[in-house]
Design a protein around this motif. Structure first.
Motif, PDB file in Angstrom:
ATOM      1  N   LEU A   1      62.124  -6.621  24.838  1.00 35.19           N
ATOM      2  CA  LEU A   1      62.933  -5.336  24.462  1.00 35.19           C
ATOM      3  C   LEU A   1      61.989  -4.251  24.353  1.00 35.19           C
ATOM      4  N   GLY A   2      60.517  -4.449  24.369  1.00 38.29           N
ATOM      5  CA  GLY A   2      59.393  -3.515  23.931  1.00 38.29           C
ATOM      6  C   GLY A   2      58.894  -3.804  22.538  1.00 38.29           C
ATOM      7  N   PHE A   3      58.145  -2.967  22.288  1.00 31.78           N
ATOM      8  CA  PHE A   3      57.478  -3.382  20.813  1.00 31.78           C
ATOM      9  C   PHE A   3      57.743  -2.104  20.017  1.00 31.78           C
ATOM     10  N   ALA A   4      58.020  -2.447  18.825  1.00 31.58           N
ATOM     11  CA  ALA A   4      58.445  -1.329  17.758  1.00 31.58           C
ATOM     12  C   ALA A   4      57.329  -0.356  17.476  1.00 31.58           C
ATOM     13  N   CYS A   5      57.651   0.821  17.297  1.00 30.59           N
ATOM     14  CA  CYS A   5      56.533   2.088  17.091  1.00 30.59           C
ATOM     15  C   CYS A   5      55.793   2.432  18.097  1.00 30.59           C
ATOM     16  N   THR A   6      56.525   2.175  19.563  1.00 24.28           N
ATOM     17  CA  THR A   6      55.845   2.736  20.873  1.00 24.28           C
ATOM     18  C   THR A   6      56.977   3.681  21.278  1.00 24.28           C
ATOM     19  N   PRO A   7      56.465   4.666  22.108  1.00 22.88           N
ATOM     20  CA  PRO A   7      57.456   5.969  22.282  1.00 22.88           C
ATOM     21  C   PRO A   7      58.685   5.742  22.958  1.00 22.88           C
ATOM     22  N   ALA A   8      59.680   6.421  22.741  1.00 18.61           N
ATOM     23  CA  ALA A   8      60.971   6.112  23.367  1.00 18.61           C
ATOM     24  C   ALA A   8      61.179   7.040  24.562  1.00 18.61           C
ATOM     25  N   PRO A   9      61.829   6.767  25.348  1.00 16.24           N
ATOM     26  CA  PRO A   9      62.125   7.690  26.629  1.00 16.24           C
ATOM     27  C   PRO A   9      62.459   8.906  26.405  1.00 16.24           C
ATOM     28  N   HIS A  10      61.910   9.884  27.343  1.00 15.23           N
ATOM     29  CA  HIS A  10      62.211  11.382  26.900  1.00 15.23           C
ATOM     30  C   HIS A  10      61.567  12.163  25.706  1.00 15.23           C
ATOM     31  N   SER A  11      62.128  11.632  24.567  1.00 17.09           N
ATOM     32  CA  SER A  11      61.632  12.552  23.420  1.00 17.09           C
ATOM     33  C   SER A  11      60.192  12.021  22.980  1.00 17.09           C
ATOM     34  N   GLY A  12      59.882  10.879  23.251  1.00 16.34           N
ATOM     35  CA  GLY A  12      58.368  10.401  23.068  1.00 16.34           C
ATOM     36  C   GLY A  12      58.466  10.008  21.505  1.00 16.34           C
ATOM     37  N   TYR A  13      59.513  10.111  20.657  1.00 18.47           N
ATOM     38  CA  TYR A  13      59.450   9.716  19.233  1.00 18.47           C
ATOM     39  C   TYR A  13      59.244   8.202  19.247  1.00 18.47           C
ATOM     40  N   LEU A  14      58.430   7.801  18.101  1.00 17.44           N
ATOM     41  CA  LEU A  14      58.165   6.318  17.979  1.00 17.44           C
ATOM     42  C   LEU A  14      59.494   5.530  17.696  1.00 17.44           C
ATOM     43  N   ALA A  15      59.776   4.517  18.635  1.00 14.44           N
ATOM     44  CA  ALA A  15      61.172   3.834  18.292  1.00 14.44           C
ATOM     45  C   ALA A  15      60.924   2.580  17.545  1.00 14.44           C
ATOM     46  N   VAL A  16      62.184   2.137  16.805  1.00 13.45           N
ATOM     47  CA  VAL A  16      62.321   0.988  16.387  1.00 13.45           C
ATOM     48  C   VAL A  16      63.696   0.412  16.687  1.00 13.45           C
TER      49      VAL A  16
END
Length: 404
Positions: free
Chosen positions: A194-209
């Motif tokens: 699913l990915g790893f927490a606090c890596t960038p989200a698509p488009h926005s680049g916000y750190l994602a959880v």
């Protein structure tokens, strides 16, 4: 046979049975461990307190699970930690009010979703009065008609009873449901799928959880506002169009007198005056109270304006309520539709969720209703007037993050 030999035989049999059970359960334990590791690595199953703590010392964050139930509980912890100067409270219809609209250094938090009923207005007021929640300088309330219209059942605070405020981490059934949903959609799990927490989200680049934030780029931003689907935002560059994406569409609910729009013939005056009393209590505590009656898409607004027999509450909600709130000293923006602000329906996500572009104009209108020298006047961004005229995209004030 002696008693001792019988005891030895029973012990050996019990040992064999326990070993067989352990061997039978071992694959299930390993599989459950893989699921839980996968969920935890993505931040999907984090407890709400951990999610709230993840906001600290970060400039961006995007929070949204996909396999665990959406919960607003982390917002309460976040408000306690942040102690915002300005808080926005209401349902999801206020979630597009952003910190971009407030002055640098102003601590703003969007508590959209923290209130789910009329009774939560009183619960919030009491929480501020007794110190359970911090006192802001300004509280902006989005007041829904289905909170104060006549004929509703008694309202109880939802914070401790509604599932949207539950922490799924502590509910075993939630983990089992998440495993089933994951297995059906994704197959077998492994850490990192699913990915790893606090890596960038698509488009926005916000750190994602959370899986939805990591995979789709949707979720709650660090200021509590909501980031809708980036792919949908990107599609509006080439062909802006309005579509009611609610299920069922809001106009169908209105025509069918269902869900939020069950028949009602007036505003509940008892509830309205009780709500006003809560606002007066907050004002006595030193909080400036402002009110937004959220907008509707044009087709929904026009339907209500046509005076349907089952929706007689509309006339009072549209005119009487804002007039009485304003006369009581609580600046109020009445309900409207995009054309009231020289906008198109493309600035609505659906029948009753305005975009941040639309909300910039509503906040600007609200500020103009505030007296000179009031706290709100001193907390707005010097860019608010420019943002309120923004026309570069119907849905976002930051189109550079979402260009196709």
């Amino acid at each position: 046979m002696s008693p001792s030999s019988t005891s030895s035989s029973d012990t050996a049999g019990l040992g064999r049975f326990c070993l067989q059970v352990a061997l039978f359960l071992a694959p299930l334990v390993v599989l459950a461990g893989l699921f839980e590791t996968t969920f935890w690595a993505a931040g999907e199953s984090w407890p709400m307190a951990r999610i709230a703590a993840a906001h600290e010392e970060r400039e961006t964050l995007l929070v949204r699970p996909q396999y665990f139930a959406q919960s607003y509980l982390f917002k309460f912890d976040r408000v306690r930690a942040l102690k915002p100067d300005v808080i926005c409270l209401g349902t999801s219809r206020v979630l597009q009010i952003r910190d971009l609209l407030f002055a640098p250094g102003t601590k703003f938090y969007n508590g959209g979703g923290m209130l789910g009923s009329f009774a939560d207005i009183h619960a919030y007021t009491q929480a501020v009065a007794d110190g359970t929640l911090p006192k802001p300088k300004v509280a902006i309330f989005g007041i829904e008609p289905w909170w104060i219209k006549e004929g509703l059942p008694p309202a109880n605070p939802t914070w401790e009873t509604d599932s949207q405020y539950a922490d799924s981490f502590y509910i075993p059934e939630a983990h089992i449901a998440a495993m089933r949903a994951f297995l059906k959609k994704e197959g077998l799990p492994w850490p990192g799928k699913l990915g790893f927490a606090c890596t960038p989200a698509p488009h926005s680049g916000y750190l994602a959880v959370g899986a939805a934030a990591l995979g789709k780029g949707v979720g709650f931003r660090i200021d509590g506002s909501y980031q809708y689907d980036p792919e949908l935002i990107a599609s509006q560059f080439t062909k802006p169009e309005y579509q009611d994406r609610e299920t069922p569409p809001v106009i169908e609910r209105l025509r069918g007198n269902t869900e939020q729009f069950t028949p009602s013939y007036d505003i509940d005056h008892g509830r309205f005056h009780s709500m006003t009393a809560s606002f007066q209590k907050l004002r006595h505590l030193g909080v400036q109270v402002l009110v937004i009656l959220p907008p509707f898409a044009s087709e929904c607004f026009d339907y209500l304006e046509s005076k349907p027999p089952a929706q007689v509450w509309w006339a009072k909600y549209k005119t009487w309520a804002p007039e009485n709130l304003t006369s009581a000293g609580f600046p109020c923006v009445p309900p409207g539709c995009p054309r009231d602000y020289q906008l198109e329906d493309t600035t609505m996500w659906d029948g009753f969720h305005p975009s941040e572009v639309f909300m910039a104009r509503i906040i600007h209108s609200l500020v103009l209703k505030c007296p000179e020298g009031s706290p709100m006047r001193g907390l707005i961004s010097p860019e608010l007037e420019r943002l309120a005229r923004y026309a570069g995209h119907p849905l976002t004030l930051e189109p550079n993050l979402f260009k196709p």
